[in-house]
Design an enzyme around this catalytic site. Sequence first.
Site, PDB file in Angstrom:
ATOM      1  N   CYS A 126       0.831  -1.188   0.000  1.00  0.00           N
ATOM      2  CA  CYS A 126       0.000   0.000   0.000  1.00  0.00           C
ATOM      3  C   CYS A 126       0.871   1.246   0.000  1.00  0.00           C
ATOM      4  O   CYS A 126       2.057   1.193  -0.285  1.00  0.00           O
ATOM      5  CB  CYS A 126      -0.890  -0.004   1.244  1.00  0.00           C
ATOM      6  SG  CYS A 126      -1.782  -1.558   1.504  1.00  0.00           S
TER       7      CYS A 126
ATOM      8  N   SER B  26      -5.201  -4.444  -1.973  1.00  0.00           N
ATOM      9  CA  SER B  26      -5.633  -5.584  -1.147  1.00  0.00           C
ATOM     10  C   SER B  26      -4.975  -6.871  -1.611  1.00  0.00           C
ATOM     11  O   SER B  26      -5.169  -7.303  -2.748  1.00  0.00           O
ATOM     12  CB  SER B  26      -7.157  -5.722  -1.201  1.00  0.00           C
ATOM     13  OG  SER B  26      -7.777  -4.516  -0.806  1.00  0.00           O
ATOM     14  N   ILE B  27      -4.204  -7.496  -0.708  1.00  0.00           N
ATOM     15  CA  ILE B  27      -3.474  -8.725  -1.022  1.00  0.00           C
ATOM     16  C   ILE B  27      -3.822  -9.845  -0.049  1.00  0.00           C
ATOM     17  O   ILE B  27      -4.123 -10.966  -0.450  1.00  0.00           O
ATOM     18  CB  ILE B  27      -1.950  -8.478  -0.982  1.00  0.00           C
ATOM     19  CG1 ILE B  27      -1.555  -7.349  -1.950  1.00  0.00           C
ATOM     20  CG2 ILE B  27      -1.184  -9.765  -1.295  1.00  0.00           C
ATOM     21  CD1 ILE B  27      -1.757  -7.649  -3.403  1.00  0.00           C
ATOM     22  N   ILE B  28      -3.765  -9.565   1.245  1.00  0.00           N
ATOM     23  CA  ILE B  28      -4.039 -10.561   2.294  1.00  0.00           C
ATOM     24  C   ILE B  28      -5.219 -10.087   3.135  1.00  0.00           C
ATOM     25  O   ILE B  28      -5.307  -8.908   3.497  1.00  0.00           O
ATOM     26  CB  ILE B  28      -2.790 -10.790   3.170  1.00  0.00           C
ATOM     27  CG1 ILE B  28      -1.700 -11.500   2.351  1.00  0.00           C
ATOM     28  CG2 ILE B  28      -3.120 -11.600   4.418  1.00  0.00           C
ATOM     29  CD1 ILE B  28      -0.408 -11.729   3.093  1.00  0.00           C
TER      30      ILE B  28
ATOM     31  N   ASN C 273       2.702  -0.357   5.354  1.00  0.00           N
ATOM     32  CA  ASN C 273       2.927  -0.708   3.953  1.00  0.00           C
ATOM     33  C   ASN C 273       3.896  -1.877   3.918  1.00  0.00           C
ATOM     34  O   ASN C 273       5.025  -1.757   4.407  1.00  0.00           O
ATOM     35  CB  ASN C 273       3.509   0.492   3.208  1.00  0.00           C
ATOM     36  CG  ASN C 273       3.990   0.136   1.818  1.00  0.00           C
ATOM     37  OD1 ASN C 273       3.477  -0.776   1.176  1.00  0.00           O
ATOM     38  ND2 ASN C 273       4.994   0.857   1.342  1.00  0.00           N
TER      39      ASN C 273
ATOM     40  N   ASP D 125      -1.945  -9.584   8.416  1.00  0.00           N
ATOM     41  CA  ASP D 125      -0.646  -9.354   9.048  1.00  0.00           C
ATOM     42  C   ASP D 125      -0.597  -7.966   9.682  1.00  0.00           C
ATOM     43  O   ASP D 125       0.224  -7.717  10.577  1.00  0.00           O
ATOM     44  CB  ASP D 125       0.504  -9.553   8.062  1.00  0.00           C
ATOM     45  CG  ASP D 125       0.387  -8.696   6.810  1.00  0.00           C
ATOM     46  OD1 ASP D 125      -0.681  -8.096   6.578  1.00  0.00           O
ATOM     47  OD2 ASP D 125       1.358  -8.650   6.027  1.00  0.00           O
TER      48      ASP D 125
ATOM     49  N   VAL E 185      10.671  -8.991 -20.411  1.00  0.00           N
ATOM     50  CA  VAL E 185      10.691  -7.776 -21.221  1.00  0.00           C
ATOM     51  C   VAL E 185      11.929  -7.786 -22.106  1.00  0.00           C
ATOM     52  O   VAL E 185      12.989  -8.280 -21.709  1.00  0.00           O
ATOM     53  CB  VAL E 185      10.673  -6.511 -20.327  1.00  0.00           C
ATOM     54  CG1 VAL E 185      11.917  -6.426 -19.462  1.00  0.00           C
ATOM     55  CG2 VAL E 185      10.514  -5.240 -21.157  1.00  0.00           C
TER      56      VAL E 185
ATOM     57  N   GLY F 190      13.995 -11.012  -8.637  1.00  0.00           N
ATOM     58  CA  GLY F 190      15.265 -11.541  -8.158  1.00  0.00           C
ATOM     59  C   GLY F 190      16.223 -10.545  -7.549  1.00  0.00           C
ATOM     60  O   GLY F 190      17.416 -10.865  -7.379  1.00  0.00           O
TER      61      GLY F 190
END
Length: 623
Positions: free
Chosen positions: A2, A53-55, A74, A99, A281, A355
């Site tokens: 966020c 919104s993820i979890i 965040n 979380d 890409v 990565g």
Amino acid sequence: MCGHVSIYYKTAKSQLDRERAIENANKEIYHRGPDDVGYYHNERVSFGFRRLSIIDIESGHQPFEKQDKVMIFNGEIYNHEEIRKELEELGHTFTTNSDTEVLLTSYIEMKEKCVNKLRGMYAFLVWDEEKQCVFGARDIFGIKPLYYTETEEFIAFASEYKSLVGLLDERKVDKESLQQYLSFQSTNNESTMINDIKKILPGHSFTIKDNKMTIEKYYDIDYKPNGKVTKEDIYNTLLNSVEKHLISDVEVGTFLSGGIDSSILATLASKINPKIKSFSVGFGIDGYNEVDVAKKTADALGIENIQVRVSQDDYINALPEVVRLLDDPLADPSALGIYFLSKEARKHVKVVLSGEGADELFGGYNIYKEFYSVKPLLNIPNALNGMVNKIAKMMPEVSGKSYLLRSTTPLRDRYIGNAKIFENDEVRNVVKNYNENFIYQNATKAIYDEAEKRGYDYVTTMQYVDMNTWLPGDILQKGDKMSMGASIELRVPFLDKEVLELSSQLTLEQKVTKEQSKVLLREAFEHIVPEHVVQKRKLGFPTPIRVWLKEDLGHVVRKTIMDAKVDSFINKEYAIKLLDDHIAGKKDNSRKVWTIFMFSLWHQIFVEQLEISFDSKEYRKAV
């Protein structure tokens, strides 16, 4: 994932229109959280929040309140389930699965020491009503950004400093940051390019009490090689990290280049989720295009590969938006590749693995192998060393000069991180009012002093410098800003607390030999990742500005440098000569020209406050 803004008021009589100020600041970071918005106000603080919104999508609204504490956060805490169980055993109860609540409850239980428990990426603030104070912290790597500004009336924080500039009386360029930016290609330490805006540094927490802000360092990497780490340890620790980073209530994908780092992540992720999507890409020019290798890797893993190809026109047209998203100028041309990659990935997923960090932790940069070439001259007597150095400086530009200079110049006097654009004497030619106190060695002095105090070897010292400059200043800056600009969460499993603690125990030979980098990491995955990437030469993230500056991009760069009102800072005549020499093929000045250009474009957008847009076709017509 966020974005948030907050204001701590030093006086109840602040002249700010509080609600309007926090709402205007919050609008500037809409892209960081288009799913939800929230506010909290009392006499001492105003909090604003934008949510991606993820979890716990249903119950993760912020600002989050519990037991007279309010938090904005965040990031992601990857060990939140384990922490939740510990807190429940201590008698705490929970109303959500987020979380966010775990983090706030950790603060309720442990106060400032809660940061020592966290495994994840984060930048958060807590208003503690009982103690009448604010506590906040940033993660140990600096994955999540946090900026602040302080006046006589307030202290304000934000995930991006574009939210703070509207609170300033004026926007002044920080001359020390400019001078060092020309060498580092990014701003480092706690300063930004705007004089009155600072950063909370990685691994630092802060407290505001009775109008006074104190900042403390709560974590610092410490290398302790012991020779006990095995390739099985590396495999198992990274597998665990990827498992943690795949936890989500929305679909997760993975970036995939032609290199080993992203291939390791894609391989491990595909074992856990065989249907995971990968994204690549390319730029369509020989030497700057790894999409074919990425497709070969994806096919070998049996996963889908979605590709985006960026043209010169695409690249030019996106530049103003990318600079706006970055906040501070960043002269890393690969930022735009991540921008286009993130935009494409967002059409399919909401979270991606990437990565970043493998090179810093496991010894992946080719420059680390330099140790073996300069080793024969490292321990010659000081008098002889000085003599050879003087002779080398007087030599014409012939083969061997660079080697002699590197071998006889102390590391701290020449190495400032994985990229160096301008030497100090070159900076003198670029900037007006050059200041000898702002040389790049001063920016890294404390880092080198600490490395020397701890007795780090040559390569480990380079890693320590990179971890404190290149990684947070460049790599993580572009990763966060470019992904969040597309409203997508970027997760970096190599930059995990457990992975860091394991990698810090590697010996020199397990990291770098004369022939190879990331030695033990490659061995750990040599029979697991597709064979064609295990020993592949590292290319980084190649971007063809060297070629394009001789074409349409060069016209855009020239006009921007000439039009920008940076005459009091930049010697434009020298800058344009660098560009002309590059176009004429006299010397590859592409990175130097790009560094000046990105500052000039940044100045137009953030200081001059111009609405800039580029149309490559219009430039082509004009020429």
